[in-house]
Design an enzyme around this catalytic site. Structure first.
Site, PDB file in Angstrom:
ATOM      1  N   GLY A 107     -21.143   5.946   3.025  1.00 51.35           N
ATOM      2  CA  GLY A 107     -20.267   6.298   1.896  1.00 51.35           C
ATOM      3  C   GLY A 107     -21.078   6.306   0.611  1.00 51.35           C
ATOM      4  O   GLY A 107     -22.066   5.561   0.466  1.00 51.35           O
ATOM      5  N   LYS A 167       0.859  -1.191   0.000  1.00 51.17           N
ATOM      6  CA  LYS A 167       0.000   0.000   0.000  1.00 51.17           C
ATOM      7  C   LYS A 167       0.889   1.233   0.000  1.00 51.17           C
ATOM      8  O   LYS A 167       2.025   1.184   0.469  1.00 51.17           O
ATOM      9  CB  LYS A 167      -0.875   0.012   1.271  1.00 51.17           C
ATOM     10  CG  LYS A 167      -2.123   0.829   1.130  1.00 51.17           C
ATOM     11  CD  LYS A 167      -3.229   0.062   0.441  1.00 51.17           C
ATOM     12  CE  LYS A 167      -4.463   0.884   0.232  1.00 51.17           C
ATOM     13  NZ  LYS A 167      -5.568   0.084  -0.330  1.00 51.17           N
ATOM     14  N   GLY A 195     -19.150   6.828  -2.550  1.00 53.39           N
ATOM     15  CA  GLY A 195     -18.080   6.967  -3.533  1.00 53.39           C
ATOM     16  C   GLY A 195     -18.117   5.817  -4.510  1.00 53.39           C
ATOM     17  O   GLY A 195     -19.172   5.211  -4.746  1.00 53.39           O
ATOM     18  N   ASN A 196     -16.968   5.507  -5.070  1.00 55.51           N
ATOM     19  CA  ASN A 196     -16.896   4.475  -6.105  1.00 55.51           C
ATOM     20  C   ASN A 196     -17.502   3.140  -5.644  1.00 55.51           C
ATOM     21  O   ASN A 196     -18.331   2.551  -6.344  1.00 55.51           O
ATOM     22  CB  ASN A 196     -15.424   4.278  -6.513  1.00 55.51           C
ATOM     23  CG  ASN A 196     -15.237   3.087  -7.409  1.00 55.51           C
ATOM     24  OD1 ASN A 196     -14.877   2.012  -6.947  1.00 55.51           O
ATOM     25  ND2 ASN A 196     -15.508   3.255  -8.690  1.00 55.51           N
TER      26      ASN A 196
HETATM   27  P1  NAD Z   1     -14.281   7.318  -2.475  1.00 57.01           P
HETATM   28  O1  NAD Z   1     -13.288   8.358  -2.108  1.00 57.01           O
HETATM   29  O2  NAD Z   1     -14.746   7.190  -3.881  1.00 57.01           O
HETATM   30  O3  NAD Z   1     -15.615   7.491  -1.562  1.00 57.01           O
HETATM   31  C1  NAD Z   1     -15.585   7.580  -0.185  1.00 57.01           C
HETATM   32  C2  NAD Z   1     -16.982   7.951   0.258  1.00 57.01           C
HETATM   33  O4  NAD Z   1     -17.029   7.911   1.703  1.00 57.01           O
HETATM   34  C3  NAD Z   1     -17.436   9.337  -0.148  1.00 57.01           C
HETATM   35  O5  NAD Z   1     -18.801   9.314  -0.487  1.00 57.01           O
HETATM   36  C4  NAD Z   1     -17.226  10.165   1.117  1.00 57.01           C
HETATM   37  O6  NAD Z   1     -18.084  11.306   1.174  1.00 57.01           O
HETATM   38  C5  NAD Z   1     -17.611   9.134   2.166  1.00 57.01           C
HETATM   39  N1  NAD Z   1     -17.114   9.424   3.493  1.00 57.01           N
HETATM   40  C6  NAD Z   1     -15.883   9.823   3.879  1.00 57.01           C
HETATM   41  N2  NAD Z   1     -15.856   9.992   5.221  1.00 57.01           N
HETATM   42  C7  NAD Z   1     -17.086   9.680   5.684  1.00 57.01           C
HETATM   43  C8  NAD Z   1     -17.682   9.646   6.960  1.00 57.01           C
HETATM   44  N3  NAD Z   1     -16.998   9.955   8.056  1.00 57.01           N
HETATM   45  N4  NAD Z   1     -18.985   9.278   7.048  1.00 57.01           N
HETATM   46  C9  NAD Z   1     -19.702   8.965   5.944  1.00 57.01           C
HETATM   47  N5  NAD Z   1     -19.185   8.962   4.710  1.00 57.01           N
HETATM   48  C10 NAD Z   1     -17.896   9.319   4.580  1.00 57.01           C
HETATM   49  O7  NAD Z   1     -13.662   5.940  -1.928  1.00 57.01           O
HETATM   50  P2  NAD Z   1     -13.975   4.470  -2.415  1.00 57.01           P
HETATM   51  O8  NAD Z   1     -13.056   4.131  -3.514  1.00 57.01           O
HETATM   52  O9  NAD Z   1     -15.441   4.286  -2.588  1.00 57.01           O
HETATM   53  O10 NAD Z   1     -13.480   3.645  -1.141  1.00 57.01           O
HETATM   54  C11 NAD Z   1     -14.266   3.509   0.026  1.00 57.01           C
HETATM   55  C12 NAD Z   1     -13.652   2.458   0.930  1.00 57.01           C
HETATM   56  O11 NAD Z   1     -13.522   1.244   0.198  1.00 57.01           O
HETATM   57  C13 NAD Z   1     -12.239   2.765   1.453  1.00 57.01           C
HETATM   58  O12 NAD Z   1     -12.110   2.171   2.732  1.00 57.01           O
HETATM   59  C14 NAD Z   1     -11.344   2.039   0.476  1.00 57.01           C
HETATM   60  O13 NAD Z   1     -10.083   1.704   1.028  1.00 57.01           O
HETATM   61  C15 NAD Z   1     -12.170   0.797   0.223  1.00 57.01           C
HETATM   62  N6  NAD Z   1     -11.854   0.098  -1.024  1.00 57.01           N
HETATM   63  C16 NAD Z   1     -11.958   0.712  -2.225  1.00 57.01           C
HETATM   64  C17 NAD Z   1     -11.679   0.008  -3.387  1.00 57.01           C
HETATM   65  C18 NAD Z   1     -11.861   0.614  -4.731  1.00 57.01           C
HETATM   66  O14 NAD Z   1     -11.651  -0.100  -5.724  1.00 57.01           O
HETATM   67  N7  NAD Z   1     -12.263   1.854  -4.855  1.00 57.01           N
HETATM   68  C19 NAD Z   1     -11.267  -1.333  -3.294  1.00 57.01           C
HETATM   69  C20 NAD Z   1     -11.193  -1.947  -2.060  1.00 57.01           C
HETATM   70  C21 NAD Z   1     -11.498  -1.209  -0.914  1.00 57.01           C
END
Ligand code: NAD
Length: 427
Positions: free
Chosen positions: A218, A106, A220-221
């Site tokens: 959340g 990471k 996000g993605n």
């Molecule tokens: P992202 O940045 O696209 O979205 C994060 C979301 O969480 C946003 O909507 C943000 O507003 C919200 N958020 C942040 N702090 C918050 C809080 N305190 N309360 C409520 N909502 C909150 O990130 P992502 O890519 O969707 O990743 C989210 C999680 O999934 C992370 O833990 C990441 O490590 C994990 N993850 C992501 C992937 C990937 O492919 N994107 C793969 C494995 C794990």
């Protein structure tokens, strides 16, 4: 004062519990509890206003006994070395549980992209690669996007790496834009993967997805694509929560007859933040950020950040909840796990539930190394096969050995990685 949350301490604690179950020897425990290699460096950047700033960057490789390191790069103002260590360890277990031939690593940069221009972010990406280019690459360690990094960041990083190495190496990084070495299906992969595991869990419980409701933390993605697939299976999402940059706090957006993902996406920024005023106009109830967890739903999907389901918040979970599927990495503390076990809620742990991202990254790496790209259906079909079979392996061990799903997943992963270290003659 309460001791602050430390993801690495939590990852080590989870590891130690399973090391006991597996009766691992001291040397194996010592090796697997710590990263093999760590790089900490400074990234000096010229800001757009002509001043200079120095950012701190990391790359941490936890273990590469099963193949090249794999793991994302996070841009976050509160990034710490221990968070990166924990995330690298979880990557090792994640690759092992879905049985892809990769290790765990990471990276991260302590910075806040909200306050950086595109050009400044590009310079940080290129600076990060300049510091670490000797230690990453298609055969060593392959980065990917994570929180607040995206396909554009990956392409800048690839470009810098290819300038330094004077060649084309699209397999050096994943999460690239489609058409520039990226894989179709990568954007959907993590969220879809979460729902593939939820679908299998519901099947084992004899519950139809169309008879269920869910609440997400959340937007996000991960959450967005998980919601899309869950909706396609007939499930109804009652609420999502997200971070509000202006107010510096989170909110929950609730609609009892089900949120409308396409409408919400129109009022969501690229960081996954929903516009409160517009959501209100659309008829959403705006509640406190924490309230997402208190709903009478069948499925809870934390898909934001680590340390969100704690002993306190776990006690607020409704007795109606049957499944927690961890989209985020490390959202549940070990103390909360005990509450969840006592409540009899079925847990699909992070490194299984969200392994779709790394699995598709692996597919992207394979395609990039071949310079031959598959159709989207082929990618998503292969993803479904991998995720489903990983889920079934874990749930079988959990049933046979009477283990909590998180422990069962750890038993499979740690056993595979320990064996790879032994087979290589390291231990
Ligand atoms: P992202 O940045 O696209 O979205 C994060 C979301 O969480 C946003 O909507 C943000 O507003 C919200 N958020 C942040 N702090 C918050 C809080 N305190 N309360 C409520 N909502 C909150 O990130 P992502 O890519 O969707 O990743 C989210 C999680 O999934 C992370 O833990 C990441 O490590 C994990 N993850 C992501 C992937 C990937 O492919 N994107 C793969 C494995 C794990």
């Amino acid at each position: 004062m309460a001791k602050s949350f430390n993801a690495f301490e939590m990852a080590k604690k989870q590891f130690s519990n399973v090391a006991e179950i597996l009766n691992l020897d001291e040397a194996t425990r010592d090796l697997l509890k710590n990263p093999l290699r760590e790089y900490h460096f400074s990234i000096p950047i010229k800001m757009d206003d002509g001043t200079s700033k120095v950012f701190r960057g990391f790359r941490i490789l936890h273990n590469d006994a099963r193949g090249p390191g794999k793991g994302g790069i996070r841009f976050h103002p509160q990034e710490t070395v221990d968070t990166v260590r924990a995330l690298s360890m979880w990557m090792t277990w994640k690759c092992a549980v879905v049985d892809i031939p990769l290790g765990g690593s990471k990276g991260g940069v302590i910075c806040d992209p909200h306050n950086l221009t595109e050009r400044e972010q590009e310079r940080i990406c290129r600076g990060w690669v300049r510091q670490i280019s000797r230690n990453i690459g298609p055969l060593q360690d392959v980065p990917a996007p994570d929180v607040m990094t995206n396909a554009q960041h990956m392409l800048w990083m690839l470009d810098e790496y290819e300038i330094i190495s004077a060649g084309k190496h699209p397999g050096m990084i994943t999460g690239k834009p489609v058409g520039m070495g990226g894989s179709l299906g990568r954007t959907e992969a993590t969220g879809y993967g979460v729902i593939f595991t939820v679908r299998e869990a519901l099947r084992e419980m004899n519950i139809k997805p169309s008879d269920t409701t869910a609440a997400f933390q959340g937007f996000g993605n991960v959450a967005q694509y998980a919601i899309k697939l869950y909706n396609q299976l007939g499930g109804k999402v009652i609420c999502v929560s997200c971070w509000d940059q202006q107010d510096n706090k989170s909110y929950t957006f609730k609609k009892n007859d089900g949120i409308k993902i396409d409408d919400l996406l129109k009022i969501t920024d690229r960081f996954g933040g929903i516009n409160k005023e517009k959501a209100k106009e659309m008829g959403y109830e705006i509640l406190s950020g924490e309230s997402w967890i208190e709903n009478d739903v069948d499925i809870l999907i934390p898909a934001a950040l680590e340390n969100q389901i704690t002993k306190d918040t776990a006690n607020k979970i409704s007795s109606k909840v049957k499944i927690i599927a961890e989209g985020a990495n490390g959202p549940t503390t070990p103390e909360a796990d005990e509450v969840i076990k006592a409540k009899g809620i079925f847990m699909i742990p992070d490194f299984l539930a969200n392994a779709g991202g790394v699995t598709c990254s692996y597919f992207e790496q394979v395609q990039s190394n071949m310079n031959y790209y598959w159709e989207k259906d082929e990618v998503l079909g292969k993803l479904d096969v991998k995720m489903t079979s990983a889920y079934l392996d874990v749930s079988k061990i959990a049933r046979e050995k009477g283990l909590y799903m998180r422990d069962a997943a750890y038993v499979i992963s740690i056993d595979k990685v320990a064996q790879a270290c032994k087979d290589r003659g390291w231990l």
